[in-house]
Design a protein around this motif. Structure first.
Motif, PDB file in Angstrom:
ATOM      1  N   LYS A 121     -10.738   4.044 -57.321  1.00 48.53           N
ATOM      2  CA  LYS A 121     -12.156   3.739 -57.044  1.00 48.53           C
ATOM      3  C   LYS A 121     -12.950   3.505 -58.329  1.00 48.53           C
ATOM      4  O   LYS A 121     -13.997   2.864 -58.302  1.00 48.53           O
ATOM      5  N   GLU A 122     -12.453   4.042 -59.457  1.00 46.18           N
ATOM      6  CA  GLU A 122     -13.195   3.948 -60.712  1.00 46.18           C
ATOM      7  C   GLU A 122     -12.585   2.969 -61.700  1.00 46.18           C
ATOM      8  O   GLU A 122     -13.289   2.455 -62.583  1.00 46.18           O
ATOM      9  N   GLY A 123     -11.285   2.710 -61.601  1.00 44.83           N
ATOM     10  CA  GLY A 123     -10.665   1.794 -62.545  1.00 44.83           C
ATOM     11  C   GLY A 123      -9.201   1.599 -62.243  1.00 44.83           C
ATOM     12  O   GLY A 123      -8.700   2.011 -61.192  1.00 44.83           O
ATOM     13  N   VAL A 124      -8.487   0.968 -63.197  1.00 47.17           N
ATOM     14  CA  VAL A 124      -7.081   0.662 -62.977  1.00 47.17           C
ATOM     15  C   VAL A 124      -6.335   0.763 -64.313  1.00 47.17           C
ATOM     16  O   VAL A 124      -6.919   0.556 -65.377  1.00 47.17           O
ATOM     17  N   CYS A 125      -5.051   1.092 -64.229  1.00 50.06           N
ATOM     18  CA  CYS A 125      -4.207   1.181 -65.419  1.00 50.06           C
ATOM     19  C   CYS A 125      -3.553  -0.186 -65.657  1.00 50.06           C
ATOM     20  O   CYS A 125      -2.848  -0.698 -64.777  1.00 50.06           O
ATOM     21  N   LEU A 126      -3.784  -0.775 -66.827  1.00 45.75           N
ATOM     22  CA  LEU A 126      -3.284  -2.117 -67.110  1.00 45.75           C
ATOM     23  C   LEU A 126      -1.785  -2.120 -67.378  1.00 45.75           C
ATOM     24  O   LEU A 126      -1.087  -3.083 -67.046  1.00 45.75           O
ATOM     25  N   SER A 127      -1.270  -1.041 -67.979  1.00 49.09           N
ATOM     26  CA  SER A 127       0.155  -1.009 -68.304  1.00 49.09           C
ATOM     27  C   SER A 127       1.020  -0.833 -67.061  1.00 49.09           C
ATOM     28  O   SER A 127       2.147  -1.339 -67.003  1.00 49.09           O
ATOM     29  N   ALA A 128       0.528  -0.119 -66.071  1.00 48.68           N
ATOM     30  CA  ALA A 128       1.243   0.073 -64.794  1.00 48.68           C
ATOM     31  C   ALA A 128       0.197   0.453 -63.743  1.00 48.68           C
ATOM     32  O   ALA A 128      -0.319   1.568 -63.781  1.00 48.68           O
ATOM     33  N   PHE A 129      -0.104  -0.456 -62.833  1.00 47.58           N
ATOM     34  CA  PHE A 129      -1.232  -0.239 -61.913  1.00 47.58           C
ATOM     35  C   PHE A 129      -1.018   0.960 -60.991  1.00 47.58           C
ATOM     36  O   PHE A 129      -1.963   1.490 -60.413  1.00 47.58           O
ATOM     37  N   LYS A 156     -12.171   0.810 -66.722  1.00 48.02           N
ATOM     38  CA  LYS A 156     -13.046   0.859 -65.550  1.00 48.02           C
ATOM     39  C   LYS A 156     -13.227  -0.561 -65.033  1.00 48.02           C
ATOM     40  O   LYS A 156     -13.000  -1.536 -65.748  1.00 48.02           O
ATOM     41  N   TRP A 157     -13.698  -0.657 -63.789  1.00 51.54           N
ATOM     42  CA  TRP A 157     -13.824  -1.979 -63.167  1.00 51.54           C
ATOM     43  C   TRP A 157     -14.812  -2.857 -63.927  1.00 51.54           C
ATOM     44  O   TRP A 157     -14.614  -4.074 -64.032  1.00 51.54           O
ATOM     45  N   SER A 158     -15.871  -2.254 -64.478  1.00 55.13           N
ATOM     46  CA  SER A 158     -16.847  -3.061 -65.229  1.00 55.13           C
ATOM     47  C   SER A 158     -16.218  -3.639 -66.499  1.00 55.13           C
ATOM     48  O   SER A 158     -16.501  -4.783 -66.870  1.00 55.13           O
ATOM     49  N   GLU A 159     -15.351  -2.863 -67.148  1.00 59.12           N
ATOM     50  CA  GLU A 159     -14.660  -3.367 -68.350  1.00 59.12           C
ATOM     51  C   GLU A 159     -13.715  -4.506 -67.983  1.00 59.12           C
ATOM     52  O   GLU A 159     -13.583  -5.491 -68.715  1.00 59.12           O
ATOM     53  N   LEU A 160     -13.058  -4.385 -66.849  1.00 57.23           N
ATOM     54  CA  LEU A 160     -12.079  -5.389 -66.431  1.00 57.23           C
ATOM     55  C   LEU A 160     -12.752  -6.681 -65.971  1.00 57.23           C
ATOM     56  O   LEU A 160     -12.280  -7.783 -66.259  1.00 57.23           O
ATOM     57  N   LEU A 161     -13.887  -6.549 -65.253  1.00 58.59           N
ATOM     58  CA  LEU A 161     -14.513  -7.717 -64.623  1.00 58.59           C
ATOM     59  C   LEU A 161     -15.557  -8.389 -65.508  1.00 58.59           C
ATOM     60  O   LEU A 161     -15.654  -9.622 -65.528  1.00 58.59           O
ATOM     61  N   VAL A 162     -16.375  -7.589 -66.216  1.00 59.63           N
ATOM     62  CA  VAL A 162     -17.450  -8.190 -67.018  1.00 59.63           C
ATOM     63  C   VAL A 162     -17.376  -7.766 -68.489  1.00 59.63           C
ATOM     64  O   VAL A 162     -18.306  -8.040 -69.257  1.00 59.63           O
ATOM     65  N   SER A 163     -16.311  -7.075 -68.853  1.00 62.21           N
ATOM     66  CA  SER A 163     -16.074  -6.659 -70.242  1.00 62.21           C
ATOM     67  C   SER A 163     -17.202  -5.800 -70.804  1.00 62.21           C
ATOM     68  O   SER A 163     -17.572  -5.921 -71.972  1.00 62.21           O
ATOM     69  N   GLN A 164     -17.770  -4.972 -69.967  1.00 63.22           N
ATOM     70  CA  GLN A 164     -18.812  -4.029 -70.400  1.00 63.22           C
ATOM     71  C   GLN A 164     -18.462  -2.633 -69.906  1.00 63.22           C
ATOM     72  O   GLN A 164     -18.088  -2.469 -68.746  1.00 63.22           O
ATOM     73  N   SER A 165     -18.593  -1.649 -70.787  1.00 59.36           N
ATOM     74  CA  SER A 165     -18.329  -0.273 -70.373  1.00 59.36           C
ATOM     75  C   SER A 165     -19.605   0.558 -70.325  1.00 59.36           C
ATOM     76  O   SER A 165     -19.627   1.609 -69.701  1.00 59.36           O
ATOM     77  N   GLU A 166     -20.657   0.101 -70.996  1.00 61.34           N
ATOM     78  CA  GLU A 166     -21.920   0.819 -71.018  1.00 61.34           C
ATOM     79  C   GLU A 166     -23.019  -0.101 -70.525  1.00 61.34           C
ATOM     80  O   GLU A 166     -22.853  -1.310 -70.414  1.00 61.34           O
ATOM     81  N   GLY A 167     -24.204   0.506 -70.223  1.00 62.73           N
ATOM     82  CA  GLY A 167     -25.358  -0.276 -69.816  1.00 62.73           C
ATOM     83  C   GLY A 167     -25.574  -0.254 -68.320  1.00 62.73           C
ATOM     84  O   GLY A 167     -24.702   0.155 -67.537  1.00 62.73           O
ATOM     85  N   ALA A 168     -26.739  -0.737 -67.906  1.00 71.23           N
ATOM     86  CA  ALA A 168     -27.150  -0.688 -66.495  1.00 71.23           C
ATOM     87  C   ALA A 168     -26.267  -1.566 -65.625  1.00 71.23           C
ATOM     88  O   ALA A 168     -25.872  -1.179 -64.519  1.00 71.23           O
TER      89      ALA A 168
END
Length: 782
Positions: A121-129, A156-168
């Motif tokens: 629900k919060e993110g995914v592991c890139l090396s082994a999902f 986290k999903w925001s890092e994966l989809l929009v390349s942002q980990s911080e911010g609103a």
């Protein structure tokens, strides 16, 4: 009578009935020595029960005794028969071994799947999902100790989809996807339950208790229920709903027990023996749910089982042992421990701390009472209004509310098991939790595991506010969650409520002792610079208190808690809290949550713990009452096949008393409805000359008939010649006790051998409800 006394009494009763048929008023039993004798050529389904009916415990016990006697006598005839007798004797242990292996394997798979899907629900592991957050960072070479929850492989999903980990924008995207994943899991779970296995919903423990008391609910322990409950349990726990997997794991283990019972005729053909296996399976379920094999056996004995002979105790112990060993081999928690919340406290508890422990017990009792009343009121509303017609919509709405409110608070966002684990933990030098944000003395040179009490820092005060909000949220949302049409356990949410309350009390006592160590209550045992109070211990005691308040468990609860945490040294605080919570909760009502749901659903369950103190007699409860039609009976040798079939068609009774004649009404025995139908159907197919005009007789010798009469039908072999009887002046207190201790389906009322009426289990339950000023029609099933 306790379980052992019941077992001995039943054995004596069966022995007496076998030893001397003349001791029974019903008369001669054809010299066979059998309490219940069947046709010479057994036909299919004889001796089985219909759905939503109660088994006859005495009859099942008698049948098993007869079966065992035949095997013993045959074993002396040849080597092969002797080997078969050994296989029969060992079949019980084989079943226990198989139950333990399957239950342990399923529990391990569920634990691993829940960890992965909760983190999904919060993110995914890139090396082994398929790795969870923790497993992903374990395998990373770039993880540091200070940032052990952060590693480049986990995004986290925001890092994966929009390349942002911080911010609103990143926060809002993560928030949105958290809610979407939760709704997806919950919708899939409720859809699977609704379409494939409606019996897979709920905790399962109220129904297991009812089944173990002798009630038949076909399909409740079936293979589809096992499969769907296992899959949907992973989905609902991962969705973040306020429920646990521990109660449903008991249901899963009992499904395993039912499946393996069906492979052995010793258990598949005897409902009484099958229930011995299910009692042991329930113990295995708790064993894998909490990593508590001894607690599982005690839970089955104290809370679930209706009939628990010593033989079942040993087999339960073995099944729980195998299940725990299997789970330990899988090692789902990755800590090489069987326990779920391992604790290692370095400070003993002090006598002065018993007061806050008892206060936590009072809180647990009050919380248990509040929860039971509110949850039952909500479930009753669900049953009696249009709300119950939309189970999918209800699950979606509750999941959405839970996810929306839970995400902003770190203590409700994480899984409930992780929350409890953090609340139980002691604050060591290496802990990074907010709950351990104390102000350290720069001159401290103490060992790492003996840190003195310190003043709370800003992180602790923030955590206290967040815990308080999480506590209120958990209390409210659990009331609406438990009872929905999805698998839902209550152990973990109850423990979470108690652990949050306990941790806050523990921090309060700790700070009080630090700032006021000169007070008389602290002076003797809490000197400046000493490690006096362990807040994690208070969380553990609070968890036990709240779980005890809801379920009314005592002995098994304390054992489960110390097996669960490894805190063997803290048995006395746990006992004090458990006993106090039970006393407080019992002051407002004797029913635990499972008994309350049994009564809500109208299951015919006679609780051994209930007391019947009213001064009524059997004649006040028996049917027929005054003004009602006379009792439907069969005569021993004057009714035709057509008469019997008409009586069966026009009534829906489970059986019929057999009398000498309708004039004398002298009781001969009792014939089961199902066996009458099967016997007549079998006779019409196999026996020449049996027609509608054939006389049915239950005597040893056929009646005298005119020369051209059709061939008579002898049904003595399906007649129970020793039905349980009481006189019309027997106190109902005694009748209720007989029904409880012997598990009767019905009891005939006589006076001087003359039949007056009948009392069924349903009549007893209705009468008890009426005496307690409840609706007697709330007993829904036969």
């Amino acid at each position: 009578l306790d379980n052992t006394a019941l077992h001995e009494f039943t054995d004596i009763l069966v022995f007496l009935l076998h030893a001397d048929p003349n001791m029974v008023n019903a008369g001669d039993m054809n010299g066979s020595g059998n309490l219940m004798d069947f046709l010479d050529e057994p036909f299919p389904d004889v001796g089985t029960y219909e759905d939503f009916h109660t088994i006859d415990w005495l009859r099942e016990k008698s049948r098993d005794t007869d079966r065992h006697r035949k095997i013993t006598s045959k074993s002396k005839e040849s080597i092969w028969e002797f080997i078969k007798s050994l296989l029969d004797a060992w079949s019980g242990w084989v079943v226990m071994l198989l139950i333990g292996l399957l239950a342990g394997t399923l529990a391990g798979v569920i634990d691993l799947a829940v960890d992965w899907m909760t983190d999904l629900k919060e993110g995914v592991c890139l090396s082994a999902f398929w790795y969870s957050h923790e497993q992903c960072c374990w395998t990373s070479n770039e993880t540091t100790f200070d940032d052990r929850d952060k590693c480049p492989q986990w995004q986290k999903w925001s890092e994966l989809l929009v390349s942002q980990s911080e911010g609103a924008s990143a926060y809002i995207l993560n928030y949105f996807l958290y809610i979407m994943w939760a709704l997806c899991f919950a919708f899939l779970a409720v859809s699977l339950v609704r379409v494939f296995a409606p019996y897979a919903c709920g905790s399962g423990i109220p129904e297991i208790k009812t089944i173990l008391s002798g009630f038949i609910i076909r399909g409740y322990l079936g293979k589809w229920t096992l499969l769907i409950k296992t899959v949907t349990l992973v989905l609902v726990v991962s969705s973040g709903l306020s429920l646990g997997k521990e109660g449903p794991l008991v249901h899963v283990a009992c499904c395993c027990g039912n499946f393996f019972s069906s492979l052995f005729s010793k258990y598949s053909k005897n409902e009484g023996k099958r229930r011995e296996v299910l009692s042991a399976a329930a113990a295995a379920g708790v064993s894998v749910a909490f990593g508590a094999p001894i607690g599982g056996v005690l839970f089955s004995l104290e809370e679930v089982s209706y009939y628990f002979p010593l033989k079942t105790l040993w087999r339960s112990f073995f099944a729980a042992l195998v299940a725990a060993f299997t789970l330990r081999s899988i090692n789902p928690f990755g800590n090489s421990r069987l326990v779920l919340f391992y604790v290692e406290y370095h400070t003993p508890w002090y006598m002065a701390e018993l007061f806050p422990f008892i206060l936590l017990g009072v809180f647990g009792g009050l919380w248990g009472t509040l929860f039971i009343r509110c949850n039952i009121a909500w479930c009753r509303r669900r049953k009696t209004t249009r709300l119950g017609k939309y189970p999918v919509l209800e699950v979606i709405v509750i999941t959405a509310i839970t996810a929306i409110i839970a995400y902003p608070n770190p203590y409700t966002r994480r899984s409930t098991s992780e929350l409890i684990s953090e609340l139980f933990n002691d604050c060591g030098a290496l802990e990074s939790s907010q709950l351990c944000d104390y102000i350290n003395d720069p001159n401290m040179t103490r060992p790492v595991d003996d840190i003195p009490d310190r003043p709370a820092g800003p992180g602790v005060y923030t955590a206290m506010w967040q815990l308080a909000l999480a506590l209120v949220f958990k209390i409210v949302i659990t009331i609406f969650t438990f009872g929905m049409k999805i698998p839902s356990g209550l152990f973990i949410p109850s423990m979470a409520v108690g652990a949050m309350a306990g941790r806050m009390v523990g921090i309060g006592v700790e700070q009080l002792a630090y700032h006021h160590h000169d007070w008389i209550i602290f002076r003797n045992w809490c000197r400046p610079g000493a490690d006096c109070v362990t807040p994690g211990l208070y969380a553990m005691v609070g968890a036990a208190a709240c779980l005890g308040g809801v379920t009314r468990m005592t002995v098994s609860l304390v054992v489960i808690m110390f097996e669960l945490t490894g805190g063997l040294e803290y048995i006395v605080p746990l006992m004090a809290a458990a006993v106090t919570s039970k006393w407080v909760a019992d002051a407002f009502g004797k029913e635990g949550i499972y008994e309350a749901h049994i009564h809500l659903n109208g299951y015919p369950f006679l609780d051994v713990k209930d007391e019947f103190t009213h001064r009524t007699l059997a004649t006040d409860v028996m049917r027929p009452r005054r003004g009602e039609a006379p009792l439907s009976v069969l005569t021993q040798d004057s009714m035709t096949v057509e008469d019997v079939e008409t009586l069966i068609k026009e009534t829906d009774y489970n059986g019929f008393p057999v009398v000498v004649s309708k004039d004398s009404e002298r009781l001969i025995g009792f014939a089961q409805r199902r066996e009458l139908i099967l016997a007549i159907k079998n006779a019409r197919q196999r026996q020449d000359g049996v027609v509608s005009n054939s006389i049915v007789y239950f005597t040893e010798d056929p009646p005298e008939l005119p020369p051209n009469s059709p061939h008579p039908l002898k049904l003595r072999r399906i007649l129970n010649l020793s039905p349980f009887t009481v006189t019309d002046h027997t106190p109902m207190e005694t009748v209720v006790d007989i029904f409880r201790k012997l598990g009767l389906r019905q009891c005939l009322v006589t006076r001087s051998g003359r039949l007056l009426g009948i009392i069924t289990k349903k009549d007893v339950l209705r009468h008890m409800a009426q005496m307690a000023n409840q609706d007697p029609e709330s007993i829904m099933f036969n």
